[in-house]
Design an enzyme around this catalytic site. Structure first.
Site, mmCIF file in Angstrom:
data_model
loop_
_atom_site.group_PDB
_atom_site.id
_atom_site.type_symbol
_atom_site.label_atom_id
_atom_site.label_comp_id
_atom_site.label_asym_id
_atom_site.label_seq_id
_atom_site.Cartn_x
_atom_site.Cartn_y
_atom_site.Cartn_z
ATOM 1 N N ASP A 139 -4.918 -18.511 25.441
ATOM 2 C CA ASP A 139 -5.566 -17.933 26.707
ATOM 3 C C ASP A 139 -6.464 -17.120 26.417
ATOM 4 O O ASP A 139 -6.753 -16.049 25.825
ATOM 5 C CB ASP A 139 -5.293 -17.991 27.577
ATOM 6 C CG ASP A 139 -5.389 -16.941 29.161
ATOM 7 O OD1 ASP A 139 -6.456 -18.183 29.414
ATOM 8 O OD2 ASP A 139 -5.113 -16.373 30.108
ATOM 9 N N HIS A 146 -16.061 -10.551 35.344
ATOM 10 C CA HIS A 146 -14.073 -10.409 35.353
ATOM 11 C C HIS A 146 -13.767 -9.657 33.714
ATOM 12 O O HIS A 146 -13.080 -8.265 34.610
ATOM 13 C CB HIS A 146 -13.296 -11.942 35.087
ATOM 14 C CG HIS A 146 -12.092 -11.399 34.898
ATOM 15 N ND1 HIS A 146 -10.666 -10.905 35.729
ATOM 16 C CD2 HIS A 146 -11.432 -11.403 33.446
ATOM 17 C CE1 HIS A 146 -9.500 -11.072 35.140
ATOM 18 N NE2 HIS A 146 -9.658 -11.305 33.625
ATOM 19 N N GLU A 210 -4.823 -15.815 38.470
ATOM 20 C CA GLU A 210 -5.687 -15.488 37.527
ATOM 21 C C GLU A 210 -6.428 -17.643 38.308
ATOM 22 O O GLU A 210 -5.353 -17.978 37.579
ATOM 23 C CB GLU A 210 -5.696 -15.527 36.092
ATOM 24 C CG GLU A 210 -5.654 -13.521 35.706
ATOM 25 C CD GLU A 210 -5.945 -12.601 35.750
ATOM 26 O OE1 GLU A 210 -6.843 -13.259 34.749
ATOM 27 O OE2 GLU A 210 -5.193 -12.397 34.563
ATOM 28 N N GLU A 212 -8.277 -21.056 36.633
ATOM 29 C CA GLU A 212 -9.314 -20.766 35.358
ATOM 30 C C GLU A 212 -8.737 -22.527 35.052
ATOM 31 O O GLU A 212 -8.271 -22.727 36.228
ATOM 32 C CB GLU A 212 -8.233 -20.401 34.064
ATOM 33 C CG GLU A 212 -8.025 -18.976 34.347
ATOM 34 C CD GLU A 212 -7.210 -18.122 32.697
ATOM 35 O OE1 GLU A 212 -7.117 -19.621 31.604
ATOM 36 O OE2 GLU A 212 -6.602 -17.031 32.977
ATOM 37 N N ASP A 244 -2.886 -18.566 36.132
ATOM 38 C CA ASP A 244 -2.046 -17.914 35.049
ATOM 39 C C ASP A 244 -1.599 -16.203 35.977
ATOM 40 O O ASP A 244 -2.205 -15.886 35.797
ATOM 41 C CB ASP A 244 -3.309 -17.048 34.035
ATOM 42 C CG ASP A 244 -2.422 -16.477 32.483
ATOM 43 O OD1 ASP A 244 -2.204 -16.256 32.017
ATOM 44 O OD2 ASP A 244 -3.546 -15.803 32.136
ATOM 45 N N LYS A 263 2.140 -11.541 31.209
ATOM 46 C CA LYS A 263 1.760 -13.043 31.669
ATOM 47 C C LYS A 263 2.832 -13.839 31.106
ATOM 48 O O LYS A 263 2.571 -14.995 31.820
ATOM 49 C CB LYS A 263 0.564 -13.208 30.463
ATOM 50 C CG LYS A 263 0.009 -12.460 30.590
ATOM 51 C CD LYS A 263 -1.128 -13.271 31.852
ATOM 52 C CE LYS A 263 -2.873 -12.071 31.788
ATOM 53 N NZ LYS A 263 -3.747 -12.942 32.374
#
Length: 453
Positions: A139, A146, A210, A212, A244, A263
């Site tokens: 990632d 951000h 999140e 992505e 994520d 995570k």
């Protein structure tokens, strides 16, 4: 470099009417690949309108020849990995053959329609699966906005890491907890500091999404052999959406070497992989760098990538709460952003990842990092949307959020568009927060003080 061909023709229509509807994610110009479960068995397929082409059934029907037939045979199992590992020309040949079979004036239309039940199950009647076994997941952190915001939230004197403008920063994620879109996202347990600064263990109080984009690697590279930036696209099979999910309370307490348990509990992928060839009409120059930014080093600079490393891709996140659903209200769009908000291109991510000789393998996943922009509406996670909890996000029904609550559902979407081209979509990436499991641990040991001498 992928050039435009008959599969991109904006005048082409399909005999599958749902593919021609305004706003359809999967018109005949898209044809994304995926895996789904049908009659208890996993099958590879291609999405078209509200249907999927069953590639095993297509191969058995004997409607293809040449490279397209070889590609279809490779996709005849329960994983796209054999097809992904082939030279790009094979998937391209299969895409062209499918485009011809599905177009409204297809020469073999009668033969295909006779087999429609076997060849074309409805998407509503199948269950999506991951496209292949994903061995490694990296990632990246490639949105300047951000990164800067989170640096300010943490009180850093310099909110942007020193290396950010010199290379695409990344960490090695956990592939085992990647899941296809849909179903529950279980609130994790972990250690965090409470409002009084005490370290606690329990259900994560600050859960976030999140937004992505992710790339799936097709052909890998041998160990010790870097991938040149202008050759990187040939190693990317396609793209999908990635949520994520992040337990920020856990992540911010534990993070020393990088993200870990905050995570690794769950990451969601949209099921359909949009190929680079399908995205060719939407290519654009890489996003410009700021005045005074350091020059791109030679191994990350390519003429092709600078000329066409960007994409006209708009992305959004929607939130549905339990109260909104009970009232029959639609999900609320809370984020609207663009891929222009990435400082680095996917080709540069691949080139940097392999620059030390690291070998990427078929099925590896590369996440873009949260795609946040400068505008308030382009903030692509709740932490940013609420200014780290200082300004709660207000919803139309009076609810507010600084973090996701149990029952909240996040839906990610993306569409590539440009005048003169047929807009294509990625489908949805969704997940609903489920309450943490009840865990019973023994009481903490009592600390015994030594008597004073």
């Amino acid at each position: 470099m992928t050039t435009l061909n008959s599969t991109h023709d904006p005048a082409r229509r399909s005999w599958i009417e749902s593919a021609n509807l305004p706003g359809a994610d999967f018109p005949v110009q898209n044809l994304p690949f995926g895996v789904f479960e049908r009659d208890g068995k996993a099958r590879c397929g291609v999405a078209i309108g509200e249907h999927a082409v069953d590639l095993r059934a297509l191969h058995d029907a004997g409607l293809l020849d040449g490279d397209a037939a070889l590609a279809c045979a490779a996709a005849g199992g329960d994983s796209l990995k054999p097809l992904m590992s082939m030279e790009p020309r094979y998937a391209s040949a299969l895409r062209r053959a499918l485009s011809d079979l599905l177009r409204s004036d297809a020469p073999q239309l009668a033969r295909i329609q006779q087999r429609a039940d076997a060849l074309l199950p409805r998407l509503a009647d199948v269950t999506p699966r991951l496209p292949c076994e994903i061995g490694d997941y990296t990632d990246f952190l490639t949105s300047l906005h951000h990164t800067e915001r989170h640096g300010r939230y943490k009180g850093l004197a310099d909110p942007l890491p020193a290396a950010f403008k010199s290379l695409p920063i990344a960490y090695h994620g956990r592939a085992s907890s990647l899941r296809v879109s849909g179903g529950d996202v279980r609130r994790p347990h972990g250690q965090y500091r409470d409002a009084h600064g005490e370290v606690r263990f329990g259900p994560a109080p600050a859960l976030d999404f999140e937004l992505e984009l992710a790339a799936l690697i097709g052909r890998g590279n041998p160990l010790t052999q870097p991938v040149p930036v202008d050759a990187a696209r040939d190693h990317i099979f396609g793209y999908c959406l990635l949520n994520d999910w992040s337990a920020k309370s856990i992540q911010w307490f534990e993070q020393v070497l990088g993200p870990f348990l905050g995570k690794s509990f769950h990451s969601s992928l949209s099921p359909w992989i949009v190929t680079g060839e399908a995205l060719a009409p939407f290519r654009k120059p890489a996003a410009p760098r700021g005045a005074g930014d350091p020059a791109i080093l030679p191994h990350l600079h390519g003429a092709l990538d600078q000329a066409s490393g960007g994409l006209d891709l708009e992305l959004e996140a929607l939130l549905s709460t339990a109260r909104l659903r009970e009232a029959g209200a639609a999900p609320v769009r809370i984020t609207q952003t663009h891929l222009d908000n990435l400082y680095w291109t996917f080709a540069q991510m691949v080139a940097h990842h392999t620059s030390n000789g690291c070998n990427l393998r078929t099925g590896d996943l590369l996440g873009s990092g949260t795609i946040s922009g400068a505008a308030d509406v382009s903030r692509a996670c709740l932490t940013e949307l609420s200014n780290a909890g200082k300004n709660p996000l207000a919803l139309p029904n009076g609810e507010t959020r600084t973090a996701l609550e149990d029952g909240d559902e996040i839906v990610l979407r993306a569409r590539a568009s440009r005048p003169g081209a047929v807009t294509i979509g990625f489908g949805e990436c969704r997940g609903r927060i489920a309450p943490a499991l009840e865990l019973n641990y023994p009481d903490a040991p009592v600390r015994h003080e030594e008597p004073h001498a």
